[in-house]
Design an enzyme around this catalytic site. Structure first.
Site, mmCIF file in Angstrom:
data_model
loop_
_atom_site.group_PDB
_atom_site.id
_atom_site.type_symbol
_atom_site.label_atom_id
_atom_site.label_comp_id
_atom_site.label_asym_id
_atom_site.label_seq_id
_atom_site.Cartn_x
_atom_site.Cartn_y
_atom_site.Cartn_z
ATOM 1 N N THR A 1 9.726 -67.699 -21.035
ATOM 2 C CA THR A 1 9.589 -66.672 -22.479
ATOM 3 C C THR A 1 8.724 -65.479 -23.137
ATOM 4 O OG1 THR A 1 10.917 -68.709 -23.111
ATOM 5 C CG2 THR A 1 10.070 -67.022 -25.372
ATOM 6 N N LYS B 1 16.821 -65.534 -26.353
ATOM 7 C CA LYS B 1 15.635 -66.640 -26.852
ATOM 8 C C LYS B 1 14.898 -66.232 -27.976
ATOM 9 C CE LYS B 1 13.085 -70.786 -25.751
ATOM 10 N NZ LYS B 1 12.492 -70.444 -24.660
ATOM 11 N N LYS C 1 3.121 -69.143 -30.128
ATOM 12 C CA LYS C 1 3.476 -67.482 -28.829
ATOM 13 C C LYS C 1 4.783 -66.425 -29.200
ATOM 14 C CE LYS C 1 4.483 -67.693 -25.031
ATOM 15 N NZ LYS C 1 6.200 -67.469 -23.954
#
Length: 288
Positions: A97, A172, A240
């Site tokens: 990701t 995502k 993150k």
């Protein structure tokens, strides 16, 4: 069966690479900490390589699942990077990701080297990786996706092309935005039940059958109630991911007020020493 390389053997990459081997693919692994590569080859066979370049040599598909944008650049670029070892026509599949910006940057570099590139972040957590039941959201040229999808199927419950390069990462982000608000709402609901003196399991048995039901509720309510937060996807990694969502939201002019608030709640969990707790630890702010 295809010759493959897998770069990154963390809680996700280790079992994902294992599913490739179990499906009959010839797998070469690379990990910055060699001990994990030793453990993987001891369990699954195959071979390990000391650099991404050497792991990628002769591989038709190179998969990566590392930490962040800089980690991905490191395993892709430079004289020891995977791109330097891949033959023209091979396909790089990134399960990390990361930002859509680094995805497009690396896809351009791959294209200049005659390589295919598919961004393919995953959802389903450690359990999904271990059980081969991940949701894989992909971006890239149709031809590259069509070649890679049968290999990805080794660890996927669903694998779908969402558009051109970067579309997988944008999807995502949608996933993480949805999860952030959901986990906070579930945390508040369970903490409320505790303070009201209700039996949390009975509450969940009832409300999970209606509109409030979710995977998170069914699979995490008991451990959240007990204060157990060791299920793999760490708060540090979620922050993150949410920082990527918030930066991209600003660039798109998309308002993400709940996501921004929950990101700060995760910051509170980090301050409690919970950076390596899993994302269901949001309840700890309300009960400790």
């Amino acid at each position: 069966m295809a010759g493959t390389a897998f770069l990154g053997l963390g809680v996700m990459g280790f079992p994902m690479a294992g599913h490739l081997a179990a499906a009959g693919h010839a797998v070469t692994v690379f990990n910055r900490s060699p001990g994990k590569a030793d453990a993987w080859t001891a369990r699954h066979g195959g071979r390990q390589a000391p650099t991404p370049r050497e792991a990628a040599q002769g591989a038709e598909f190179v998969m990566a699942c590392v930490g962040n944008d800089d980690d991905l650049r490191q395993v892709c670029l430079g004289p020891d990077g995977a791109f330097a070892g891949m033959a023209r026509g091979a396909v790089f599949v990134d399960h990390t990701t990361v930002s859509a910006e680094v995805t497009r940057e690396l896809a351009q570099a791959a294209g200049q080297a005659g390589l295919g590139y598919v961004d393919a972040p995953v959802s389903g957590g450690q359990a999904g990786a271990e059980n081969g039941q991940l949701s894989v959201m992909c971006g890239g040229a149709q031809a590259d996706y069509d070649r890679a999808a049968p290999v990805i199927d080794a660890y996927a419950r669903i694998c779908r092309r969402m558009g051109d390069v970067g579309a997988g990462q944008m999807t995502k982000m949608c996933n993480q935005i949805a999860i952030a608000g959901l986990v906070q709402a579930l945390s508040e609901s369970l903490a409320f039940a505790q303070k009201a003196g209700l039996d949390v399991s009975e509450v969940v048995e009832v409300i999970s059958q209606g509109a409030a039901g979710s995977w998170q509720m069914v699979n995490r309510h008991a451990t959240m109630d007990r204060g157990e937060f060791d299920h793999g996807f760490a708060v540090d990694w979620m922050r993150k991911d949410l920082s990527i969502c918030l930066r991209t939201g600003d660039a798109l002019g998309a308002a993400l007020p709940v996501t921004a608030l929950v990101d700060q709640f995760y910051k509170d969990v980090q301050a409690m020493g919970g950076g390596r707790w899993d994302t269901s630890a949001l309840i700890a702010r309300l009960t400790r």
